[in-house]
Design an enzyme around this catalytic site. Sequence first.
Site, PDB file in Angstrom:
ATOM      1  N   LYS A 178      16.319 -65.862  14.084  1.00  0.00           N
ATOM      2  CA  LYS A 178      15.786 -67.191  13.764  1.00  0.00           C
ATOM      3  C   LYS A 178      14.277 -67.232  14.007  1.00  0.00           C
ATOM      4  O   LYS A 178      13.510 -67.756  13.206  1.00  0.00           O
ATOM      5  CB  LYS A 178      16.510 -68.204  14.648  1.00  0.00           C
ATOM      6  CG  LYS A 178      16.774 -69.531  14.064  1.00  0.00           C
ATOM      7  CD  LYS A 178      18.077 -69.674  13.349  1.00  0.00           C
ATOM      8  CE  LYS A 178      18.236 -68.735  12.202  1.00  0.00           C
ATOM      9  NZ  LYS A 178      19.550 -68.757  11.604  1.00  0.00           N
ATOM     10  N   GLU A 189      12.372 -65.069  11.468  1.00  0.00           N
ATOM     11  CA  GLU A 189      12.485 -65.635  10.123  1.00  0.00           C
ATOM     12  C   GLU A 189      11.494 -66.759   9.878  1.00  0.00           C
ATOM     13  O   GLU A 189      10.847 -66.788   8.833  1.00  0.00           O
ATOM     14  CB  GLU A 189      13.925 -66.151  10.005  1.00  0.00           C
ATOM     15  CG  GLU A 189      14.352 -66.629   8.659  1.00  0.00           C
ATOM     16  CD  GLU A 189      15.826 -67.040   8.651  1.00  0.00           C
ATOM     17  OE1 GLU A 189      16.395 -67.332   9.728  1.00  0.00           O
ATOM     18  OE2 GLU A 189      16.403 -67.077   7.563  1.00  0.00           O
ATOM     19  N   HIS A 191      17.129 -48.102  29.589  1.00  0.00           N
ATOM     20  CA  HIS A 191      17.383 -46.796  28.965  1.00  0.00           C
ATOM     21  C   HIS A 191      16.321 -46.464  27.925  1.00  0.00           C
ATOM     22  O   HIS A 191      16.571 -45.707  26.996  1.00  0.00           O
ATOM     23  CB  HIS A 191      18.788 -46.756  28.377  1.00  0.00           C
ATOM     24  CG  HIS A 191      19.838 -46.896  29.429  1.00  0.00           C
ATOM     25  ND1 HIS A 191      20.163 -45.880  30.298  1.00  0.00           N
ATOM     26  CD2 HIS A 191      20.581 -47.967  29.811  1.00  0.00           C
ATOM     27  CE1 HIS A 191      21.087 -46.301  31.149  1.00  0.00           C
ATOM     28  NE2 HIS A 191      21.348 -47.575  30.877  1.00  0.00           N
ATOM     29  N   TRP A 229      12.320 -65.564  -8.002  1.00  0.00           N
ATOM     30  CA  TRP A 229      12.111 -64.781  -6.779  1.00  0.00           C
ATOM     31  C   TRP A 229      11.949 -63.344  -7.263  1.00  0.00           C
ATOM     32  O   TRP A 229      12.910 -62.732  -7.738  1.00  0.00           O
ATOM     33  CB  TRP A 229      13.320 -64.924  -5.856  1.00  0.00           C
ATOM     34  CG  TRP A 229      13.124 -64.360  -4.478  1.00  0.00           C
ATOM     35  CD1 TRP A 229      12.547 -64.995  -3.408  1.00  0.00           C
ATOM     36  CD2 TRP A 229      13.499 -63.063  -4.014  1.00  0.00           C
ATOM     37  NE1 TRP A 229      12.548 -64.163  -2.315  1.00  0.00           N
ATOM     38  CE2 TRP A 229      13.126 -62.971  -2.656  1.00  0.00           C
ATOM     39  CE3 TRP A 229      14.115 -61.961  -4.600  1.00  0.00           C
ATOM     40  CZ2 TRP A 229      13.344 -61.839  -1.880  1.00  0.00           C
ATOM     41  CZ3 TRP A 229      14.335 -60.824  -3.828  1.00  0.00           C
ATOM     42  CH2 TRP A 229      13.951 -60.774  -2.482  1.00  0.00           C
ATOM     43  N   LYS A 234      17.278 -68.400   0.094  1.00  0.00           N
ATOM     44  CA  LYS A 234      18.407 -68.977   0.826  1.00  0.00           C
ATOM     45  C   LYS A 234      19.692 -68.213   0.555  1.00  0.00           C
ATOM     46  O   LYS A 234      20.491 -67.979   1.448  1.00  0.00           O
ATOM     47  CB  LYS A 234      18.559 -70.446   0.414  1.00  0.00           C
ATOM     48  CG  LYS A 234      19.718 -71.170   1.082  1.00  0.00           C
ATOM     49  CD  LYS A 234      19.483 -71.361   2.557  1.00  0.00           C
ATOM     50  CE  LYS A 234      20.619 -72.079   3.253  1.00  0.00           C
ATOM     51  NZ  LYS A 234      20.563 -71.865   4.721  1.00  0.00           N
ATOM     52  N   ASN A 257      19.036 -65.416 -13.548  1.00  0.00           N
ATOM     53  CA  ASN A 257      19.155 -65.147 -12.115  1.00  0.00           C
ATOM     54  C   ASN A 257      20.001 -63.893 -11.977  1.00  0.00           C
ATOM     55  O   ASN A 257      21.133 -63.869 -12.450  1.00  0.00           O
ATOM     56  CB  ASN A 257      19.842 -66.332 -11.406  1.00  0.00           C
ATOM     57  CG  ASN A 257      20.111 -66.050  -9.935  1.00  0.00           C
ATOM     58  OD1 ASN A 257      19.554 -65.115  -9.359  1.00  0.00           O
ATOM     59  ND2 ASN A 257      20.953 -66.858  -9.324  1.00  0.00           N
ATOM     60  N   GLY A 258      19.442 -62.849 -11.365  1.00  0.00           N
ATOM     61  CA  GLY A 258      20.196 -61.613 -11.193  1.00  0.00           C
ATOM     62  C   GLY A 258      19.326 -60.402 -11.469  1.00  0.00           C
ATOM     63  O   GLY A 258      18.092 -60.493 -11.463  1.00  0.00           O
ATOM     64  N   ARG A 275      15.941 -72.466  -2.389  1.00  0.00           N
ATOM     65  CA  ARG A 275      16.575 -71.161  -2.601  1.00  0.00           C
ATOM     66  C   ARG A 275      15.586 -70.011  -2.391  1.00  0.00           C
ATOM     67  O   ARG A 275      16.001 -68.872  -2.208  1.00  0.00           O
ATOM     68  CB  ARG A 275      17.147 -71.084  -4.017  1.00  0.00           C
ATOM     69  CG  ARG A 275      18.292 -72.036  -4.263  1.00  0.00           C
ATOM     70  CD  ARG A 275      18.694 -72.043  -5.714  1.00  0.00           C
ATOM     71  NE  ARG A 275      19.288 -70.794  -6.125  1.00  0.00           N
ATOM     72  CZ  ARG A 275      20.581 -70.487  -6.050  1.00  0.00           C
ATOM     73  NH1 ARG A 275      21.426 -71.373  -5.567  1.00  0.00           N
ATOM     74  NH2 ARG A 275      21.036 -69.323  -6.456  1.00  0.00           N
ATOM     75  N   GLU A 320      21.048 -63.684  17.237  1.00  0.00           N
ATOM     76  CA  GLU A 320      20.806 -64.807  16.327  1.00  0.00           C
ATOM     77  C   GLU A 320      19.469 -65.485  16.665  1.00  0.00           C
ATOM     78  O   GLU A 320      18.695 -65.836  15.771  1.00  0.00           O
ATOM     79  CB  GLU A 320      21.987 -65.791  16.415  1.00  0.00           C
ATOM     80  CG  GLU A 320      21.823 -67.072  15.629  1.00  0.00           C
ATOM     81  CD  GLU A 320      21.553 -66.889  14.143  1.00  0.00           C
ATOM     82  OE1 GLU A 320      21.635 -65.755  13.633  1.00  0.00           O
ATOM     83  OE2 GLU A 320      21.220 -67.897  13.494  1.00  0.00           O
ATOM     84  N   CYS A 380      16.728 -66.880  -7.363  1.00  0.00           N
ATOM     85  CA  CYS A 380      16.211 -67.691  -8.471  1.00  0.00           C
ATOM     86  C   CYS A 380      17.019 -68.976  -8.647  1.00  0.00           C
ATOM     87  O   CYS A 380      18.232 -68.988  -8.475  1.00  0.00           O
ATOM     88  CB  CYS A 380      16.272 -66.904  -9.770  1.00  0.00           C
ATOM     89  SG  CYS A 380      15.386 -65.365  -9.669  1.00  0.00           S
TER      90      CYS A 380
END
Length: 607
Positions: free
Chosen positions: A483, A486, A502, A75, A602, A99-100, A27, A479, A2
């Site tokens: 990416k 995402e 395997h 969010w 974010k 926010n939280g 964010r 990574e 948020c």
Amino acid sequence: MCGIIGFTGHLDATKVLTKGLAELEYRGYDSAGIAFFENEEIRTIKTAGKVACLKEKVEASTINDATCGIGHTRWATHGGVSDTNSHPHTFGNVTLIHNGIIENYKELQAELALQGKTPISQTDTEIAAMIIDDCFDGDPIEAIKKADARLDGQYGFCIMFKGIPGKIFCIRNGSPLVATHTEKGSVIASDMVALIDYSKDYFVLPEHVIATLTAEDITLVDLEGNNVEPEMLHVDWDIEAAMKGGYDYFMLKEIHDQPAALMNTITPRIKDGLPTFEADNVPDEVFTNCNRILITACGTAMHAGLVGKNLIERIARVPVTVDVASEFRYNDPIMDEHTLVITISQSGETADTLAAIRLAKEHGAKTLSIVNVKGSTIARESDYVLYTHAGPEIAVASTKAYTVQLSVFYLIAARFALVTNKFTEDDARDYITKLQQAIESVNEVLANEKDFEDVSASLDTAENLFYIGRGLDYCLAMEGSLKLKEISYIHSEAYAAGELKHGTISLITEDMPVIAIATQNGVYSKMISNIREVKARGAKVILITNGDDQNVDESICSFQVSIPKIDDMFAPFTTSVVIQYLAYFCAVRRALNVDQPRNLAKSVTVE
Ligand code: AGP
């Protein structure tokens, strides 16, 4: 997560708030809203959807003389995405944004129900508004103090009280809030990106300290009623750093920012050709007293930690384990005063990473954090901090923050090796020269941007793929895979190339492209054999290599991406740029929102 903005002063608050919310969009959010004093009454405008929708609603309204207000991007955690669940929430005398997560909201809701009070939304935040209202007896500070004792969880609140115009009251526990006062008024936000328009000087609101914002000043009192002096900080980047600067997306700009960000991060830490953390106040005893390192972080930052492990074990010969922070503290990690716990975080606010630091400290371990945001909670709570100098990273997908984290690990490994006599000064100088050359060679990769777009076109119809590598290349494959998932929404899995046979090789068909990274000399020929294995089963292979092997042709790969030939230990810098470009162009070609992928935030400030 948020985004929060609050303003009171001599400007049109609705404009300040909607602009601030647009700056905080990165964010991650799904709804937006503002509340402001108009003729001493509090008025709220909110909506599910984008800040642009909110702005339209605000501009379509007639608003008289609003100079004090609060704004929020939500969010969703508790309750779906809807106008009703959007913030601000009002109950009785209280209008607030949050926010939280309020962890005990169910118990509190039951208490309030006994008084016949029921919320209209499904949010934990509305319960917080109800509790503060329940504690309100005409004195906002007293109400907030009492409510603070009843609320469990994490919060950053900006609160306005009916009948108290021009004032915003704020408190936080865990969730970040930064504030500044200038002649235009007082501003508070969840991060500096929304404050930089007003000032480069700011302070982080200390936890459980109540801030009162007026047009004239900001005052702070703790829960015992003592005045608190803010500790002022200064950001070393300008407003331009938080703008796209002519690029189509922040992510593309941030990919291009990398050579400068890397140099800014390493240069102050190289003296006479040797790595040093003197200016960071990290004494050598941190390394000489340590017999074990635990690295923990989330997502991309954790992937930087995997590279760190490889380097530190290789040259400093000290055992290192890496764990995702959301698992770390539940795995009962073995730590004592000779353990160094290294955490990594761009935002410095990731809840799981922060929890890991707190646990490490309880066990007496030393904590060292690699953080991009100055004054962030993780930086403040760690025993030692090595700041990266990437500047603000706005795209949700981390690019420059990752490579600067890598660069700090290269320095840590070298300093560790030097002070524990695994490296001579000559070894360290040679290594630092190679590090600088590797960073220089990032420019060569950037110059080939067009090639990456062409290669990405070959993935236009891909729905699944594998990223494979060995050693450092496997860390980079992880990574690269993150990416890609995402931002392009292509499902991908990173696999240690030698492990495919395997079990997983059963998934390889002509419909399963494979991106293979082969930059590591010691395992190069084995890697080529692994590529042949997938090629033989029909996979279309994109090969990223720094070799000039004559045997590599279309018989083993459909596309070859060549990166500059440098010492293979330093290849992660150039490889990083390639994997970032591949994800970026795949997303652009699918016409996706590169900078704000769906469902993502974010900075993840809840566990
Ligand atoms: C990477 O592209 C991500 N957006 C994500 O994995 C991120 O690295 C992670 O959430 C950790 O964030 P932090 O560095 O701010 O702690």
